[in-house]
Design a protein around this motif. Structure first.
Motif, short mmCIF file in Angstrom:
data_model
loop_
_atom_site.label_atom_id
_atom_site.label_comp_id
_atom_site.label_asym_id
_atom_site.label_seq_id
_atom_site.Cartn_x
_atom_site.Cartn_y
_atom_site.Cartn_z
N SER A 147 -53.91 -41.73 37.45
CA SER A 147 -54.60 -42.54 38.45
C SER A 147 -56.10 -42.38 38.27
O SER A 147 -56.56 -41.56 37.45
N TYR A 201 -47.31 -44.75 29.72
CA TYR A 201 -46.90 -43.36 29.62
C TYR A 201 -46.08 -43.14 28.35
O TYR A 201 -45.34 -44.01 27.91
N THR A 217 -48.13 -38.71 36.63
CA THR A 217 -48.72 -39.93 37.16
C THR A 217 -50.20 -39.94 36.88
O THR A 217 -50.91 -38.99 37.23
#
Length: 119
Positions: A71, A60, A69
């Motif tokens: 994913s 990040y 986040t």
């Protein structure tokens, strides 16, 4: 070739959450890094986050740690970016991109999705 299509952008208020999706198609991306980038008006494109498709390795940008986040869902061949506590400065066009694990540059790009955060 890898085709990438982003979706999920929109207009939200500061403090809201939004989830972006990036659907991948074409050749296998099992040995690819996929990433999110963004470009605000008048600014250069900047890195947001990345994930290795066949592992748990994520990375990040410092400014997004704890709020965003990344994913992926292998069964759906789709990558996501969950964005929480959005700020007006998060307003930008968000792009997903892919690079082969042995490549130093992202060379497959989606068309982008607009995220606008109002104060």
């Amino acid at each position: 070739q890898v085709q990438l299509v982003e979706s999920g952008g929109g207009l939200v208020q500061a403090g809201d959450s939004l989830r972006l999706s990036c659907a991948a198609s074409g050749r296998s991306i099992s040995s690819y890094f996929l990433g999110w980038f963004r470009q605000a008006p008048g600014k250069e494109r900047e890195f947001v986050a990345s994930i290795f498709w066949n592992g748990d390795m994520t990375h990040y940008a410092d400014s997004e740690k704890g709020r965003f986040t990344i994913s992926r869902d292998k069964a759906k061949n789709t990558m996501y970016l969950q964005m929480n506590s959005l700020k007006p400065e998060d307003t930008a066009v968000y792009y997903c991109a892919a690079r082969a694990v042995l490549s130093s540059e992202y060379n497959h790009w989606g068309q982008g999705t607009q995220v606008t955060v109002s104060s």
